[in-house]
Design a protein around this motif. Sequence first.
Motif, PDB file in Angstrom:
ATOM      1  N   ILE A 136      -0.234  20.694  15.238  1.00 62.28           N
ATOM      2  CA  ILE A 136      -0.364  19.895  14.017  1.00 62.28           C
ATOM      3  C   ILE A 136       0.953  19.185  13.773  1.00 62.28           C
ATOM      4  CG2 ILE A 136      -2.043  21.489  13.028  1.00 62.28           C
ATOM      5  CD1 ILE A 136       0.228  22.475  11.155  1.00 62.28           C
ATOM      6  N   LYS A 137       0.902  18.114  13.000  1.00 65.44           N
ATOM      7  CA  LYS A 137       2.120  17.406  12.662  1.00 65.44           C
ATOM      8  C   LYS A 137       1.968  16.718  11.304  1.00 65.44           C
ATOM      9  CE  LYS A 137       3.442  13.689  14.646  1.00 65.44           C
ATOM     10  NZ  LYS A 137       3.887  12.712  15.663  1.00 65.44           N
ATOM     11  N   LYS A 138       3.086  16.388  10.699  1.00 62.00           N
ATOM     12  CA  LYS A 138       3.077  15.643   9.452  1.00 62.00           C
ATOM     13  C   LYS A 138       2.781  14.181   9.762  1.00 62.00           C
ATOM     14  CE  LYS A 138       3.720  17.493   5.349  1.00 62.00           C
ATOM     15  NZ  LYS A 138       5.038  17.599   4.754  1.00 62.00           N
ATOM     16  N   GLY A 139       1.658  13.701   9.250  1.00 64.39           N
ATOM     17  CA  GLY A 139       1.283  12.317   9.445  1.00 64.39           C
ATOM     18  C   GLY A 139       1.324  11.552   8.141  1.00 64.39           C
ATOM     19  N   VAL A 140       0.599  10.454   8.104  1.00 65.52           N
ATOM     20  CA  VAL A 140       0.611   9.548   6.954  1.00 65.52           C
ATOM     21  C   VAL A 140      -0.824   9.304   6.496  1.00 65.52           C
ATOM     22  CG1 VAL A 140       1.252   7.258   6.131  1.00 65.52           C
ATOM     23  CG2 VAL A 140       2.714   8.431   7.781  1.00 65.52           C
ATOM     24  N   ALA A 141      -1.057   9.460   5.202  1.00 65.81           N
ATOM     25  CA  ALA A 141      -2.385   9.226   4.628  1.00 65.81           C
ATOM     26  C   ALA A 141      -2.306   8.170   3.530  1.00 65.81           C
ATOM     27  CB  ALA A 141      -2.955  10.519   4.060  1.00 65.81           C
ATOM     28  N   GLY A 142      -3.395   7.466   3.338  1.00 63.20           N
ATOM     29  CA  GLY A 142      -3.490   6.557   2.205  1.00 63.20           C
ATOM     30  C   GLY A 142      -3.103   5.126   2.453  1.00 63.20           C
ATOM     31  N   GLY A 143      -2.836   4.764   3.724  1.00 65.39           N
ATOM     32  CA  GLY A 143      -2.654   3.347   3.989  1.00 65.39           C
ATOM     33  C   GLY A 143      -3.925   2.618   3.590  1.00 65.39           C
ATOM     34  N   ASN A 144      -3.818   1.458   2.980  1.00 66.25           N
ATOM     35  CA  ASN A 144      -5.024   0.813   2.458  1.00 66.25           C
ATOM     36  C   ASN A 144      -4.861  -0.684   2.277  1.00 66.25           C
ATOM     37  OD1 ASN A 144      -4.577   0.042  -0.643  1.00 66.25           O
ATOM     38  ND2 ASN A 144      -3.463   1.960  -0.231  1.00 66.25           N
ATOM     39  N   PHE A 145      -5.989  -1.358   2.192  1.00 64.78           N
ATOM     40  CA  PHE A 145      -6.012  -2.741   1.720  1.00 64.78           C
ATOM     41  C   PHE A 145      -7.385  -3.047   1.149  1.00 64.78           C
ATOM     42  CE2 PHE A 145      -6.999  -2.900   6.259  1.00 64.78           C
ATOM     43  CZ  PHE A 145      -8.089  -3.735   6.349  1.00 64.78           C
ATOM     44  N   PHE A 146      -7.419  -4.024   0.245  1.00 64.04           N
ATOM     45  CA  PHE A 146      -8.644  -4.441  -0.419  1.00 64.04           C
ATOM     46  C   PHE A 146      -9.052  -5.821   0.097  1.00 64.04           C
ATOM     47  CE2 PHE A 146      -6.785  -1.368  -3.209  1.00 64.04           C
ATOM     48  CZ  PHE A 146      -7.815  -0.784  -3.918  1.00 64.04           C
ATOM     49  N   ILE A 147     -10.340  -5.975   0.333  1.00 61.92           N
ATOM     50  CA  ILE A 147     -10.898  -7.257   0.759  1.00 61.92           C
ATOM     51  C   ILE A 147     -11.676  -7.852  -0.404  1.00 61.92           C
ATOM     52  CG2 ILE A 147     -12.448  -8.410   2.383  1.00 61.92           C
ATOM     53  CD1 ILE A 147     -11.958  -5.961   4.264  1.00 61.92           C
TER      54      ILE A 147
ATOM     55  N   ALA B 199       0.869  -1.171   0.000  1.00 61.30           N
ATOM     56  CA  ALA B 199       0.000   0.000   0.000  1.00 61.30           C
ATOM     57  C   ALA B 199       0.908   1.223   0.000  1.00 61.30           C
ATOM     58  CB  ALA B 199      -0.886   0.008   1.244  1.00 61.30           C
ATOM     59  N   GLU B 200       0.640   2.141  -0.897  1.00 56.69           N
ATOM     60  CA  GLU B 200       1.483   3.332  -1.012  1.00 56.69           C
ATOM     61  C   GLU B 200       0.811   4.512  -0.320  1.00 56.69           C
ATOM     62  OE1 GLU B 200       3.932   5.823  -4.440  1.00 56.69           O
ATOM     63  OE2 GLU B 200       2.683   4.109  -4.976  1.00 56.69           O
ATOM     64  N   ALA B 201       1.491   5.060   0.671  1.00 54.92           N
ATOM     65  CA  ALA B 201       0.940   6.168   1.444  1.00 54.92           C
ATOM     66  C   ALA B 201       1.805   7.411   1.271  1.00 54.92           C
ATOM     67  CB  ALA B 201       0.854   5.786   2.919  1.00 54.92           C
ATOM     68  N   PHE B 202       1.258   8.551   1.693  1.00 57.65           N
ATOM     69  CA  PHE B 202       1.922   9.827   1.446  1.00 57.65           C
ATOM     70  C   PHE B 202       1.786  10.739   2.665  1.00 57.65           C
ATOM     71  CE2 PHE B 202      -2.386   9.775  -0.133  1.00 57.65           C
ATOM     72  CZ  PHE B 202      -2.950  10.940   0.362  1.00 57.65           C
ATOM     73  N   PRO B 203       2.672  11.740   2.801  1.00 57.32           N
ATOM     74  CA  PRO B 203       2.609  12.647   3.949  1.00 57.32           C
ATOM     75  C   PRO B 203       1.396  13.567   3.877  1.00 57.32           C
ATOM     76  CG  PRO B 203       4.763  12.742   2.863  1.00 57.32           C
ATOM     77  CD  PRO B 203       3.829  12.020   1.935  1.00 57.32           C
ATOM     78  N   ILE B 204       0.875  13.929   5.046  1.00 57.63           N
ATOM     79  CA  ILE B 204      -0.243  14.867   5.110  1.00 57.63           C
ATOM     80  C   ILE B 204      -0.192  15.567   6.463  1.00 57.63           C
ATOM     81  CG2 ILE B 204      -1.980  13.344   6.173  1.00 57.63           C
ATOM     82  CD1 ILE B 204      -3.931  14.418   3.935  1.00 57.63           C
ATOM     83  N   TRP B 205      -0.619  16.817   6.509  1.00 57.06           N
ATOM     84  CA  TRP B 205      -0.685  17.547   7.774  1.00 57.06           C
ATOM     85  C   TRP B 205      -1.953  17.151   8.520  1.00 57.06           C
ATOM     86  CZ3 TRP B 205       3.155  20.079  10.011  1.00 57.06           C
ATOM     87  CH2 TRP B 205       4.208  20.551   9.222  1.00 57.06           C
TER      88      TRP B 205
END
Length: 300
Positions: free
Chosen positions: A157-168, A13-19
Amino acid sequence: MEINGVYIEDTFAEAFPIWIGRVLITAATKRWAKIAATEATGFGTSVIMCPAEAGIEKYVPPSKTPDGRPGFIIQICHPKKKGLEEQMLERIGQCVLTCPTTAVFNAMEDADEELKVGFKLKFFGDGFEKKDKLGDRTIYKIPIMGGEFITENKFGIKKGVAGGNFFILADTNATALLAAEAAVDAIRNVNGVITPFPGGIVASGSKVGASNPKYKFMPATTNHKMCPTLKGVVEDSELPEDVNGVYEIVINGLTEEDVKEAMKQGILAATKVKGVKKITAGNYGGKLGPYQIKLRELFE
């Protein structure tokens, strides 16, 4: 690799930084705190078309809140700091300030930066607001028809991680949904994460890594490779013959480790549902963000 007899695809799963802003909303009762938290996180599924991504992280009992009242922690996420500040001000101002008996406090520990959201919000008081202290927190008391609205001065606020995912992938749509619900229930026990889509579940995943230039008003289009009704219609379908239901879980979190733990617990719960055939994930081949969360490594 199989978990509980379910095949785990060798992918990531490809994730990206987000505030991320993390806000504690309290109220006189759990009901009103939940209503305010729900309103404040509305229209917050994906920054593809929403002004922010947002969700309820967890319930906080009165014994652990600054004002001794029940509360909920929410997360508001945006790619840009300025955009996040605007969203926090608008969502708190329009959805929490307007809700009976509520108050808001900073819930971000180890913040990278601070925003003067409460300072700006206090101008609603039209000069009648009062600066005060609640423990070691600087607050403003804003007079409203319902009494006083209390807001903390600054929100971290802080830089977090968005877009973690999985498909069922499952034998029927009903089975896939049951497994997705189980996954979301398990993820709710993980601190520091949200699942921003309705009920935590994505029914209409969009095409990975592509947009259709013909539809400028529609920045994302259906993930046709994962649509059960298109099996046998499109040549590049990725669904096995015995799969007739697919749901996606998307996770945002304060840290990569938080997202990984949420994915692990969600997948474990989903694979316990009879009829689930496969777990996979979505990525852009490494072009979207620096986080590549490999499914199989979650269980090593």
